[in-house]
Design a protein around this motif. Structure first.
Motif, PDB file in Angstrom:
ATOM      1  N   GLU A  73       0.909  -1.357  -0.111  1.00 32.36           N
ATOM      2  CA  GLU A  73       0.004  -0.264  -0.414  1.00 32.36           C
ATOM      3  C   GLU A  73       0.884   1.108   0.014  1.00 32.36           C
ATOM      4  OE1 GLU A  73      -2.965  -0.083  -0.615  1.00 32.36           O
ATOM      5  OE2 GLU A  73      -3.972   1.790   0.354  1.00 32.36           O
ATOM      6  N   ALA A  74       1.551   1.341   0.990  1.00 26.99           N
ATOM      7  CA  ALA A  74       3.157   3.062   0.771  1.00 26.99           C
ATOM      8  C   ALA A  74       4.071   2.528  -0.541  1.00 26.99           C
ATOM      9  CB  ALA A  74       3.880   2.756   2.186  1.00 26.99           C
ATOM     10  N   TRP A  75       4.007   1.752  -0.941  1.00 27.16           N
ATOM     11  CA  TRP A  75       4.867   1.980  -1.638  1.00 27.16           C
ATOM     12  C   TRP A  75       4.320   2.025  -2.809  1.00 27.16           C
ATOM     13  CZ3 TRP A  75       5.106  -0.101  -7.467  1.00 27.16           C
ATOM     14  CH2 TRP A  75       6.423   0.132  -8.089  1.00 27.16           C
ATOM     15  N   GLU A  76       2.931   1.894  -3.509  1.00 26.26           N
ATOM     16  CA  GLU A  76       1.544   2.054  -4.496  1.00 26.26           C
ATOM     17  C   GLU A  76       1.929   4.034  -4.365  1.00 26.26           C
ATOM     18  OE1 GLU A  76       0.516   1.255  -7.052  1.00 26.26           O
ATOM     19  OE2 GLU A  76       0.920  -2.238  -6.366  1.00 26.26           O
ATOM     20  N   TRP A  77       1.340   3.890  -3.204  1.00 25.03           N
ATOM     21  CA  TRP A  77       1.349   5.331  -2.733  1.00 25.03           C
ATOM     22  C   TRP A  77       2.364   6.237  -3.210  1.00 25.03           C
ATOM     23  CZ3 TRP A  77       3.641   9.689   0.391  1.00 25.03           C
ATOM     24  CH2 TRP A  77       2.286  10.381   0.575  1.00 25.03           C
ATOM     25  N   TYR A  78       4.090   5.716  -2.837  1.00 30.69           N
ATOM     26  CA  TYR A  78       5.263   6.504  -3.239  1.00 30.69           C
ATOM     27  C   TYR A  78       5.120   6.285  -4.525  1.00 30.69           C
ATOM     28  CZ  TYR A  78      10.416   7.025  -2.368  1.00 30.69           C
ATOM     29  OH  TYR A  78      11.517   7.406  -1.640  1.00 30.69           O
ATOM     30  N   HIS A  79       4.865   5.652  -5.370  1.00 37.42           N
ATOM     31  CA  HIS A  79       4.709   5.057  -6.758  1.00 37.42           C
ATOM     32  C   HIS A  79       3.876   6.515  -7.330  1.00 37.42           C
ATOM     33  CE1 HIS A  79       4.622   3.144 -10.462  1.00 37.42           C
ATOM     34  NE2 HIS A  79       5.629   3.884 -10.463  1.00 37.42           N
ATOM     35  N   ARG A  80       2.824   6.009  -7.051  1.00 35.34           N
ATOM     36  CA  ARG A  80       1.791   7.029  -7.853  1.00 35.34           C
ATOM     37  C   ARG A  80       1.599   8.316  -7.027  1.00 35.34           C
ATOM     38  NH1 ARG A  80      -3.188   8.623  -5.782  1.00 35.34           N
ATOM     39  NH2 ARG A  80      -2.843   6.580  -4.142  1.00 35.34           N
ATOM     40  N   VAL A  81       1.413   8.702  -6.190  1.00 39.62           N
ATOM     41  CA  VAL A  81       1.761   9.500  -5.546  1.00 39.62           C
ATOM     42  C   VAL A  81       3.118  10.426  -5.582  1.00 39.62           C
ATOM     43  CG1 VAL A  81       0.993  11.529  -3.930  1.00 39.62           C
ATOM     44  CG2 VAL A  81      -0.260   9.255  -3.994  1.00 39.62           C
ATOM     45  N   VAL A  82       3.402  10.135  -5.288  1.00 42.12           N
ATOM     46  CA  VAL A  82       4.967  11.174  -4.859  1.00 42.12           C
ATOM     47  C   VAL A  82       6.120  10.276  -6.222  1.00 42.12           C
ATOM     48  CG1 VAL A  82       7.361  10.909  -4.086  1.00 42.12           C
ATOM     49  CG2 VAL A  82       5.874  10.109  -2.541  1.00 42.12           C
ATOM     50  N   GLY A  83       6.138   9.824  -6.603  1.00 37.35           N
ATOM     51  CA  GLY A  83       6.839   9.635  -8.278  1.00 37.35           C
ATOM     52  C   GLY A  83       6.640   9.963  -9.330  1.00 37.35           C
ATOM     53  N   ASP A  84       4.547  10.203  -8.726  1.00 38.79           N
ATOM     54  CA  ASP A  84       3.890  10.260 -10.271  1.00 38.79           C
ATOM     55  C   ASP A  84       4.179   8.910 -11.301  1.00 38.79           C
ATOM     56  OD1 ASP A  84       2.317  12.986  -9.346  1.00 38.79           O
ATOM     57  OD2 ASP A  84       4.350  14.429 -10.333  1.00 38.79           O
ATOM     58  N   HIS A  85       4.051   7.357 -11.104  1.00 40.18           N
ATOM     59  CA  HIS A  85       3.697   6.994 -11.774  1.00 40.18           C
ATOM     60  C   HIS A  85       5.503   6.609 -12.972  1.00 40.18           C
ATOM     61  CE1 HIS A  85      -0.420   6.242 -11.012  1.00 40.18           C
ATOM     62  NE2 HIS A  85      -0.434   7.478 -11.262  1.00 40.18           N
ATOM     63  N   ARG A  86       5.437   7.688 -13.139  1.00 40.48           N
ATOM     64  CA  ARG A  86       6.811   7.921 -13.437  1.00 40.48           C
ATOM     65  C   ARG A  86       8.414   7.052 -12.892  1.00 40.48           C
ATOM     66  NH1 ARG A  86       7.482  13.300 -12.722  1.00 40.48           N
ATOM     67  NH2 ARG A  86       9.709  13.530 -11.523  1.00 40.48           N
ATOM     68  N   CYS A  87       8.322   7.171 -12.200  1.00 45.27           N
ATOM     69  CA  CYS A  87      10.106   6.454 -11.162  1.00 45.27           C
ATOM     70  C   CYS A  87       9.686   5.343 -10.606  1.00 45.27           C
ATOM     71  CB  CYS A  87      10.225   7.332  -9.705  1.00 45.27           C
ATOM     72  SG  CYS A  87      10.212   9.549 -10.610  1.00 45.27           S
ATOM     73  N   PRO A  88      11.294   4.775 -10.909  1.00 43.15           N
ATOM     74  CA  PRO A  88      10.875   2.882 -10.792  1.00 43.15           C
ATOM     75  C   PRO A  88      11.414   3.463  -9.007  1.00 43.15           C
ATOM     76  CG  PRO A  88      11.961   3.513 -12.345  1.00 43.15           C
ATOM     77  CD  PRO A  88      11.346   4.710 -12.891  1.00 43.15           C
TER      78      PRO A  88
END
Ligand code: ATP
Ligand code: MG
Length: 646
Positions: free
Chosen positions: A390-405
């Motif tokens: 859940e935290a991973w997905e949030w990090y990826h989606r919200v912080v990384g805008d789906h762009r950052c591995p």
């Protein structure tokens, strides 16, 4: 648990990164087929005074002895500083961002060289020489890095103690390695508050004894007590020493530093790392795991008091000639947007933090993140605990805008550097999995009897062979080194962590082996149950432990922290139990849920399940050492609000 989503390597990453999938396969196979040749080649990534002819000389049984590059000589500070001055003297080595957003500084490699040499001469003026131990108790200011590198320059062994530790904890660590010199600051500044570092050092010295010299860097300029003859301001000493200090020629296996483990599981151990192998491994993992390129601005949010700060703020990045950001403050000061404001301010491209910070920021919602640009970010990292999907997905989606591995990096103080992690150009990602081994690392999963399991399986994580960054001993107690890591499974390094390997060969850390719960004969890692709870929209954090249960052997006791503004009642308890049953299965249903405003954490932000287990067992008298807890008051609250089991 529901099948994990897979995030394929973005094509632009596969094309531009140092390593793509086929190169990973080729390099990995070469690294385990012939470690001697592989590490012989990669040892050349650092500079040597006298080149090595011997590469690997290691054994885990019948006793333990670990030596890498043993006939070569070099110097870590020379590699991290001097080597870069000619080529990139004007390039920024350290960006320092103060607690106060108005304060920041850029330090070039040339300036760094000057600071380190002067600091080294100050240490010499206090009688410090090769092999002497120096304890650092510093805030996150550039002088902490100067001091570490100054020790390395003259061959002294540093022991950095996190500036949030109490005088008692500091005293124990000073005494354990018999440091005669302590480096500190008048005060530290974090989240707008002052921390009385010098006063803590005074209390610690009174307790530990044997400290002949305390060097005090002025951070706030607050008046502090100075013991005549023992205490000196750094500025005063620095004004009286020469500007230039030659590098000591160090053997590859000379000690570089001692670092006491964070204390999640018991009495801290003085983990000893040595010179060359450590540096090769820290530099190489920093290069490949973060795919570090010359135009990157790299930020690791750890404190230099932890191994992450050693390997991935100071030694790895500087050995690679990188620009590394050092942050004095905390994620929520002056506001919960701070991390992202710093990213925008300094155009950070690689960002490396811990799940505890991500979960805390997640609890504050998306707005504070979305209010910032973060356009400079290209890669995100995680370290310290299993990151809940859940935290991973949030990090990826919200912080990384789906762009950052995201590179979820599994490693330990003991390992010196990252052992299991995706490589962003090579590895398809599964949220919650640290994925695959780094070059030269041979993870195995064994059962309780030491039988090596194959294919998809779950058990204890061991490493079958040595790598250059491995710790060499427990300072002053080689027997404890053997007993702790090499006695359980003959000929292997036992990590203490539980792990699952899936059908794709991906590794999932399930938590510490001591924390495994056995319900009616089913062994369960804490991470899985916690991740299921955290996946519920009202849950911000969760910690799960086992407690004795008449019928099942062990029952599941869950401590749950809710999102800001939510409150817990019996209705929500039932809902969460049903939720976990659905997510994992009936076997994982919590028997008891206690809502808790906070969880006991180490000062590095990790949940201390050892204490939660005692509370769940009604064993309040035997909580053990809680001196490494960030906030001991949390424990009183947990005991007071403990409810009868369901
Ligand atoms: P102590 O050894 O004193 O109890 P500690 O184990 O918390 O303290 P560290 O060496 O800082 O000290 O932490 C290493 C541990 O952190 C690992 O053994 C593992 O349990 C956990 N860990 C670190 N990174 C990850 C990760 N990416 N995924 C899962 N667990 C991780
Ligand atoms: Mg540990």
């Amino acid at each position: 648990m529901s099948e994990a989503r897979i995030y394929d390597v973005p094509p632009e990453w596969a094309a531009s990164a140092y390593v793509d999938e086929s190169r990973y396969q080729a390099m990995y196979e070469a690294s385990v087929a012939d470690p001697e040749a592989f590490w012989g080649e990669h040892g050349k990534r650092i500079g040597w005074f006298k080149p090595y002819t011997l590469v690997k000389n290691t054994r885990y049984a019948p006793d333990v002895s670990i030596r890498w590059y043993e006939d070569g000589t070099t110097n870590v500070a020379w590699n991290c500083v001097d080597r870069h001055v000619a080529e990139r003297g004007e390039r920024t080595a350290i960006i320092w961002e103060g607690d106060d957003p108005a304060e920041s500084r850029h330090i070039t490699y040339r300036e760094l060289s000057g600071h380190v040499q002067r600091f080294a001469n100050v240490l010499k003026s206090q009688g410090v020489g090769k092999g002497d131990r120096v304890t650092l108790y510093m805030p996150m200011i550039p002088e902490a890095a100067y001091a570490m590198l100054a020790c390395a320059r003259i061959g002294a062994i540093h022991s950095v103690v996190f500036g949030g530790f109490s005088p008692e904890a500091l005293a124990g660590r000073i005494a354990d390695c018999a440091s005669a010199v302590v480096i500190t600051a008048d005060e530290g500044v974090r989240g707008g508050r002052k921390i009385p570092l010098k006063a803590n050092v005074d209390a610690a010295c009174a307790k530990a004894g044997g400290v002949a010299s305390v060097i005090v860097v002025r951070r706030t300029g607050a008046p502090v007590a100075m013991a005549a003859g023992r205490d000196h301001f750094y500025d005063d000493l620095a004004a009286a020493v020469p500007a230039e200090c030659p590098c000591e020629e160090m053997d590859a296996e000379d000690p570089l530093f001692i670092l006491y483990t964070s204390g999640s599981t018991g009495k801290p151990k003085g983990v000893l790392h040595t010179t060359a192998g450590y540096l090769v491994y820290a530099a190489m993992t920093h290069h490949y795991v973060f795919d570090y390129h010359d135009d990157d601005i790299y930020w690791c949010t750890a404190d230099v008091g932890w191994v992450t700060g050693h390997s991935y703020i100071v030694y790895g990045p500087l050995a690679n000639g990188a620009t590394t950001l050092m942050f004095e403050g905390v994620p929520n000061y002056p506001s919960v947007s701070r991390f992202w404001q710093v990213v925008d301010k300094h155009k950070v491209s690689i960002f490396y933090t811990a799940p505890t910070a991500i979960r805390a920021l997640m609890g504050a919602g998306e707005e504070p993140v979305k209010a910032t640009s973060r356009a400079s970010l290209r890669l995100l990292g995680s370290v310290g605990e299993p990151i809940n999907p859940e935290a991973w997905e949030w990090y990826h989606r919200v912080v990384g805008d789906h762009r950052c591995p995201i590179v979820d990096t599994w490693w330990q103080t003991e390992t010196g550097g990252i052992l299991i992690s995706p490589l962003p150009g090579a590895t398809a990602l599964k949220p919650g999995s640290a994925t695959r081994p780094f070059f030269g690392i041979r993870p195995e999963i064994v059962d309780g009897e030491g039988k090596v399991l194959s294919g998809a399986c779950q058990g204890n994580l061991v490493i079958a062979d040595s790598w250059p960054g491995q710790m060499r001993t427990v300072y002053g107690d080689h027997q404890r080194f053997f007993d702790t890591y090499f006695a359980a499974y003959k000929g292997k390094y036992f990590t203490g962590d539980g792990c699952r390997r899936d059908e794709d060969g991906y590794y999932w850390i399930t938590g510490r082996v001591d924390d495994v719960i056995n319900v009616s004969g089913h062994r369960m890692g804490t991470a899985e149950v916690e991740s299921a709870l955290v996946a519920h929209e009202l849950v911000s954090e969760a910690a799960v432990v086992g407690y004795p249960h008449d019928l099942k052997g062990q029952g599941i006791y869950a401590y749950v922290t809710l999102m800001a503004g939510s409150s817990g009642d019996d209705g929500l308890r039932k809902e969460l139990v049903a939720w976990v049953r659905r997510e994992i299965g009936p076997i994982a249903s919590p028997d008891h849920i206690q809502f808790a405003p906070g969880l006991p954490k180490t000062r590095s932000g990790k949940i201390m399940r050892r204490i939660l287990r005692k509370i769940a067992e009604d064993d309040f008298g035997a909580l053990g050492d809680i001196s490494t807890l960030a906030d001991p008051a949390v424990v009183d609250d947990l005991i007071a609000n403990r409810r009868n089991k369901i």
